[in-house]
Design a protein around this motif. Sequence first.
Motif, PDB file in Angstrom:
ATOM      1  N   LEU A 217       0.841  -1.197   0.000  1.00 22.69           N
ATOM      2  CA  LEU A 217       0.000   0.000   0.000  1.00 22.69           C
ATOM      3  C   LEU A 217       0.876   1.247   0.000  1.00 22.69           C
ATOM      4  O   LEU A 217       0.616   2.196  -0.751  1.00 22.69           O
ATOM      5  N   TRP A 218       1.899   1.262   0.831  1.00 25.04           N
ATOM      6  CA  TRP A 218       2.813   2.402   0.883  1.00 25.04           C
ATOM      7  C   TRP A 218       3.667   2.477  -0.375  1.00 25.04           C
ATOM      8  O   TRP A 218       3.889   3.552  -0.931  1.00 25.04           O
ATOM      9  N   ARG A 219       4.149   1.363  -0.826  1.00 27.21           N
ATOM     10  CA  ARG A 219       5.101   1.356  -1.932  1.00 27.21           C
ATOM     11  C   ARG A 219       4.434   1.584  -3.290  1.00 27.21           C
ATOM     12  O   ARG A 219       4.998   2.269  -4.159  1.00 27.21           O
ATOM     13  N   LEU A 220       3.249   1.024  -3.481  1.00 27.48           N
ATOM     14  CA  LEU A 220       2.625   1.022  -4.798  1.00 27.48           C
ATOM     15  C   LEU A 220       1.396   1.914  -4.931  1.00 27.48           C
ATOM     16  O   LEU A 220       1.055   2.328  -6.040  1.00 27.48           O
TER      17      LEU A 220
ATOM     18  N   ASN B  87      -7.283  -1.355   4.748  1.00 26.78           N
ATOM     19  CA  ASN B  87      -6.965  -0.659   3.501  1.00 26.78           C
ATOM     20  C   ASN B  87      -6.601  -1.612   2.376  1.00 26.78           C
ATOM     21  O   ASN B  87      -5.731  -1.319   1.553  1.00 26.78           O
ATOM     22  N   ALA B  88      -7.259  -2.749   2.326  1.00 24.98           N
ATOM     23  CA  ALA B  88      -6.900  -3.762   1.342  1.00 24.98           C
ATOM     24  C   ALA B  88      -7.455  -3.477  -0.052  1.00 24.98           C
ATOM     25  O   ALA B  88      -6.856  -3.857  -1.054  1.00 24.98           O
ATOM     26  N   ALA B  89      -8.594  -2.816  -0.126  1.00 29.58           N
ATOM     27  CA  ALA B  89      -9.240  -2.591  -1.426  1.00 29.58           C
ATOM     28  C   ALA B  89      -9.790  -1.176  -1.509  1.00 29.58           C
ATOM     29  O   ALA B  89     -10.403  -0.687  -0.553  1.00 29.58           O
TER      30      ALA B  89
ATOM     31  N   ASN C  19     -10.972  -6.494   2.808  1.00 28.39           N
ATOM     32  CA  ASN C  19     -11.482  -7.563   1.941  1.00 28.39           C
ATOM     33  C   ASN C  19     -11.575  -8.899   2.670  1.00 28.39           C
ATOM     34  O   ASN C  19     -11.713  -9.949   2.047  1.00 28.39           O
ATOM     35  N   VAL C  20     -11.509  -8.859   3.997  1.00 25.40           N
ATOM     36  CA  VAL C  20     -11.448 -10.093   4.782  1.00 25.40           C
ATOM     37  C   VAL C  20     -12.653 -10.991   4.534  1.00 25.40           C
ATOM     38  O   VAL C  20     -12.530 -12.209   4.408  1.00 25.40           O
ATOM     39  N   ALA C  21     -13.830 -10.388   4.431  1.00 17.75           N
ATOM     40  CA  ALA C  21     -15.041 -11.196   4.284  1.00 17.75           C
ATOM     41  C   ALA C  21     -15.070 -11.979   2.984  1.00 17.75           C
ATOM     42  O   ALA C  21     -15.828 -12.939   2.850  1.00 17.75           O
TER      43      ALA C  21
ATOM     44  N   GLN D 186     -22.721 -12.939   4.540  1.00 15.96           N
ATOM     45  CA  GLN D 186     -22.392 -11.627   4.010  1.00 15.96           C
ATOM     46  C   GLN D 186     -22.021 -11.738   2.551  1.00 15.96           C
ATOM     47  O   GLN D 186     -21.507 -12.743   2.087  1.00 15.96           O
ATOM     48  N   GLU D 187     -22.273 -10.677   1.827  1.00 18.73           N
ATOM     49  CA  GLU D 187     -21.869 -10.638   0.439  1.00 18.73           C
ATOM     50  C   GLU D 187     -20.357 -10.506   0.367  1.00 18.73           C
ATOM     51  O   GLU D 187     -19.717  -9.917   1.225  1.00 18.73           O
ATOM     52  N   GLN D 188     -19.787 -11.047  -0.680  1.00 15.99           N
ATOM     53  CA  GLN D 188     -18.346 -10.969  -0.849  1.00 15.99           C
ATOM     54  C   GLN D 188     -17.909  -9.517  -0.898  1.00 15.99           C
ATOM     55  O   GLN D 188     -18.471  -8.700  -1.610  1.00 15.99           O
ATOM     56  N   GLY D 189     -16.890  -9.185  -0.140  1.00 12.21           N
ATOM     57  CA  GLY D 189     -16.377  -7.827  -0.137  1.00 12.21           C
ATOM     58  C   GLY D 189     -17.080  -6.904   0.823  1.00 12.21           C
ATOM     59  O   GLY D 189     -16.707  -5.753   0.972  1.00 12.21           O
ATOM     60  N   ASN D 190     -18.109  -7.382   1.494  1.00 12.72           N
ATOM     61  CA  ASN D 190     -18.814  -6.537   2.457  1.00 12.72           C
ATOM     62  C   ASN D 190     -17.859  -6.134   3.563  1.00 12.72           C
ATOM     63  O   ASN D 190     -17.116  -6.946   4.098  1.00 12.72           O
TER      64      ASN D 190
END
Length: 409
Positions: free
Chosen positions: A55-58, A150-152, A333-335, A346-350
């Motif tokens: 996240l920091w690098r890219l 902060n994954a997505a 994006n854990v879910a 849960q819906e994917q990405g919720n």
Amino acid sequence: MGFSQTMDDMELTRVYIPGPLIVGAGPSGLAIAACLRKRGVPFVILEKENCLASLWRLKSYDSLKLHLPKNFCQLPHFPFPNHFPKYPSKEQFIAYLDSYAKHFSIRPMFGYEVKTAEYKATSDGYGLWRVVANRTKFVSRWVVVATGDNAAPVLPEFDGLEVFGGKVMHSSEYKNGGEFRGRKVLVVGCGNSGMEISLNLCHNGARVSLVVRDKLHILPRDILGRSSFAIAVGLLKLFPLRFVDWLLIVYSRMTLGDTSRVGIVRPKDGPLKLKGKTGKTPVLDVGSLSKIKSGQIKVVGEIQRFTSCHVEFIDGKVEEFDSVILATGYTSNVASWLKEESFSGQEQGNNTKSSWISNMKGKNGIYSIGFTGQGLFGASNDAERVAEDIGRQLNSYRKHLSSKINPYM
């Protein structure tokens, strides 16, 4: 004892890990790895990108600096170099993380994106996790989720955005304002990233408008040469939160003025109370507000819809823009991959969180680092506590395993 094997299972390479499996090689993943290393606990880190701190690098802009002083952002057992400034730059923080990984001999498995993580109970009552990444099934007693919030990127939907003819990007794609010189740019989102990107655009000769749709607190980053955050932390040890909030607001009004005059209205709740209730972080001003006051950054209201070259606002105004930058934040994006009871249905990405992920420890040997809303400072504290708990369990688990013969097959 073990798992029943399906045909898909038989096609996967199976790897048993005698300690925890850590998902994510950002600051949180490095912090827990170092704390485990100090306790002699073996571990494996999986990282979907091909580098540390992706996240920091890219996905961060070039002018980014730590928002808090370095002493609140250092990871466990390894301070920042003395020659680093009070607020290290993006490049300095990345160099620090590289040195951190080298110091503790942390070598993640890069390019491994977790697809599923599922717990299965075993007859002895301990149970194991099966984590599938690429064509490998990792088997471990513990899983540490260190992917953070902060994954997505969050990409909001706007009516007509698909027909807008200008350039549209998320802040994760923004590097610097050089390519926007002379262009009219709309920045959507008024958190720290939105404010700082607006300032960087302004410094590079862009004509900037900033969407401010909600009430927010703007605080000076420093008060009389000291960090606002550090002062607040110290005051909270002596005074109630309400009084500290009042002091922060009074000083902010004295130094920054009445922000409502430029279209930025403060919430009814104080900055610390609001952070505790909603997780919304106050903006720490590094120069954006002066550009707003001078008119070099124009504050606009909520968006109604986009056309091919215009943006229509709720208040009826219509303006033409060349580019739009969505500084609308990130989500977890854990879910989408964790097959855990509290996420079922849960819906994917919720982004809805179960209670355990904000409190570091769930059932069945699942942990989280970096989800408590306290930034790097909180992640470091989380890492120490999680490593201590896993170390204690591992000692008990080893005693159990010593009485078994080949218990993982």
